[in-house]
Scaffold this active site. Structure first.
Site, PDB file in Angstrom:
ATOM      1  CG  HIS A   1       3.683  12.432   7.569  1.00 21.20           C
ATOM      2  ND1 HIS A   1       3.581  11.638   6.453  1.00 21.20           N
ATOM      3  CD2 HIS A   1       5.018  12.577   7.806  1.00 21.20           C
ATOM      4  CE1 HIS A   1       4.783  11.306   6.019  1.00 21.20           C
ATOM      5  NE2 HIS A   1       5.676  11.865   6.822  1.00 21.20           N
TER       6      HIS A   1
ATOM      7  CE1 TYR B   1      -3.822   2.248   0.139  1.00 22.00           C
ATOM      8  CE2 TYR B   1      -2.572   3.413   1.827  1.00 22.00           C
ATOM      9  CZ  TYR B   1      -3.621   3.368   0.931  1.00 22.00           C
ATOM     10  OH  TYR B   1      -4.474   4.440   0.810  1.00 22.00           O
TER      11      TYR B   1
ATOM     12  CD  GLU C   1       6.715   6.214  11.995  1.00 25.69           C
ATOM     13  OE1 GLU C   1       6.697   5.755  10.847  1.00 25.69           O
ATOM     14  OE2 GLU C   1       5.919   7.083  12.384  1.00 25.69           O
TER      15      GLU C   1
ATOM     16  CG  ASP D   1      10.041  10.129   6.161  1.00 22.24           C
ATOM     17  OD1 ASP D   1      10.049   9.026   6.742  1.00 22.24           O
ATOM     18  OD2 ASP D   1       9.433  11.125   6.597  1.00 22.24           O
TER      19      ASP D   1
ATOM     20  CD  GLN E   1       8.798  13.199   9.552  1.00 25.74           C
ATOM     21  OE1 GLN E   1       8.103  12.216   9.360  1.00 25.74           O
ATOM     22  NE2 GLN E   1       9.565  13.722   8.593  1.00 25.74           N
TER      23      GLN E   1
END
Length: 442
Positions: A253, A121, A318, A352, A250
């Protein structure tokens, strides 16, 4: 004792939101199970405003997407994919099949076998996140997965050219312009037009993450990769501007992306919060970043590096950006994190997008028990055993028979005894003649 200068919304608020997501996802997956392609199409129209008779992109559509990008864009995608592929290949080489003779005549081994089919995905509803194509498709292909399919939602009413190009250049065997729970459900459950896969991978929003959670067991998953989390661990060796930039970089997002700062400097904490407010006035993605910061941003003041480490390990975040006077202390001692970014010269955006490590990482404290996506996630380490001599099977059989008797498993014991009789010439009585015991689990 650590002091929170800013806290996120309460656990009760988050739990209520999670319950609503669970209920919605369960209904969608049940619908896909019962109605297949018809349900997928209705869901795509409802959530993405995207209607097609076939959501798989044709070769012509894929080529048109690639040709629509300029040479610099293609070069940049190729560069990023080279970094990801190179690191994945090094990881794959570190995983060796083994075969050892553990005792004379007894051979044990394991093989690292790729899954037969993986569904990747690639999120792209708000932003065309082509990097997720590198991370999932290339990693699966390096692991040796024969069939890799991808799903990504439309972007601004059509397949996102950069995402499609990245998927194709990474080696996807089939590309679908399909997003959200309907995409994840279709890949895992299967429909009339989409053959089911054995494993689901890739990041996504809270709904995609919940769908993967509910589908786990029916298929394998890489990990629970929900809304992006970021943590900055910093001291007075850096300034508030760089810390605020890394937090908001971040937070953009999504509105539910936690951004957490841990420091032992109150001045740096205050400066960072002031810089966050300044940057939120000029950041193009401030609408989303503002929601994330207001609701899920935290600033935690600790006494020293040791307490900073303790708090960070408890959060099990994370992404963890470390910018201190002793960065190696955190590298050597942190145990719960998805990925570490060490020193002010690196940052989460490098991970990323381009540097080569995988950006599909555990969230919601899953870093306590798993790392991120890598080639090993696509491999099954399967053991085998061979007994080559009469002496070896006789010896193993005698031990096995006695151990089975301790557990009361007569059938298991007879599997051993028949080998002892046939290959060892021993007069071992039938296991069923022994005093029966109550069978136990095992």
């Amino acid at each position: 004792m650590a002091t929170w200068l800013k806290r996120a919304v309460t656990a009760e608020v988050r739990a209520d939101a999670d319950r609503k997501v669970r209920d919605i996802v369960e209904g969608i997956l049940n619908d896909i199970e019962s109605r297949g392609d018809e349900a997928v199409r209705e869901l795509s129209v409802k959530f993405d405003g995207w209607d097609r008779s076939d959501y798989r992109l044709s070769d012509d559509e894929i080529n048109q997407c690639i040709e629509s990008l300029d040479k610099q864009a293609i070069h940049d995608i190729e560069f990023a994919q080279k970094q990801v592929r190179g690191f994945a290949e090094k990881q794959r080489k570190a995983l060796q099949d083994i075969e050892v003779e553990t005792t004379p005549g007894v051979i044990l081994g394991h093989r690292n076998i790729p899954v037969n089919a993986a569904g990747c995905y690639v999120p792209g509803g708000k932003y065309p996140l082509l990097a997720s194509a590198h991370m999932s498709v290339i990693t699966a292909k390096v692991a040796g997965v024969p069939r890799v399919i991808t799903c990504a939602p439309p972007f601004e009413g059509r397949p996102a050219p950069a995402i499609v190009a990245a998927q194709a250049m990474a080696g996807a065997d089939a590309i679908y312009a399909l997003g959200g729970v309907q995409a994840v459900g279709a890949m895992a459950i299967g429909t009339e037009s989409i053959d089911p896969v054995d494993m689901l991978v890739g990041p996504g929003n809270a709904f995609v993450a919940e769908a993967k959670r509910q589908l786990f067991g029916r298929v394998g998953i890489d990990l629970f990769a929900g809304p992006t989390e970021t943590m900055v661990i910093a001291d007075e060796t850096v300034d508030g501007e760089i810390c605020a930039t890394d937090l908001l970089g971040q937070a953009e997002h999504g509105p539910d992306s936690p951004a957490i700062m841990i420091t032992d400097s109150e001045k740096l904490a205050r400066d960072t919060m002031a810089e966050v407010e300044r940057l939120l006035d000029i950041l193009p993605t401030r609408e989303i970043a503002r929601q994330a910061w207001d609701n899920f941003g935290e600033v935690i003041l600790c006494a020293d590096h040791a307490e900073m480490l303790e708090v960070a390990n408890d959060y099990a975040n994370e992404h963890v950006q470390v910018m201190t006077g002793d960065d190696d202390y955190f590298l050597d001692n942190m145990t719960n994190y998805g990925a570490l970014f060490i020193g002010p010269r690196t940052n989460v955006a490098y991970g990323d997008k381009v540097i080569g490590t995988n950006h599909t990482l555990p969230t919601k404290k899953a870093a306590r028990y798993t790392g991120g996506l890598w080639v090993g996630k696509f491999l099954k380490t399967c053991t085998y055993q061979k007994v080559l001599s009469d002496e070896a099977t006789t010896m193993m059989g005698e031990y096995c028979s006695r151990l089975c008797a301790l557990e009361g498993f007569a059938g298991h014991g007879e599997q051993a005894n028949i080998r002892v009789r046939r290959y060892g010439g021993r007069n071992v009585p039938y296991a069923g003649a022994a005093t029966p015991r109550e069978p136990v689990e095992g």
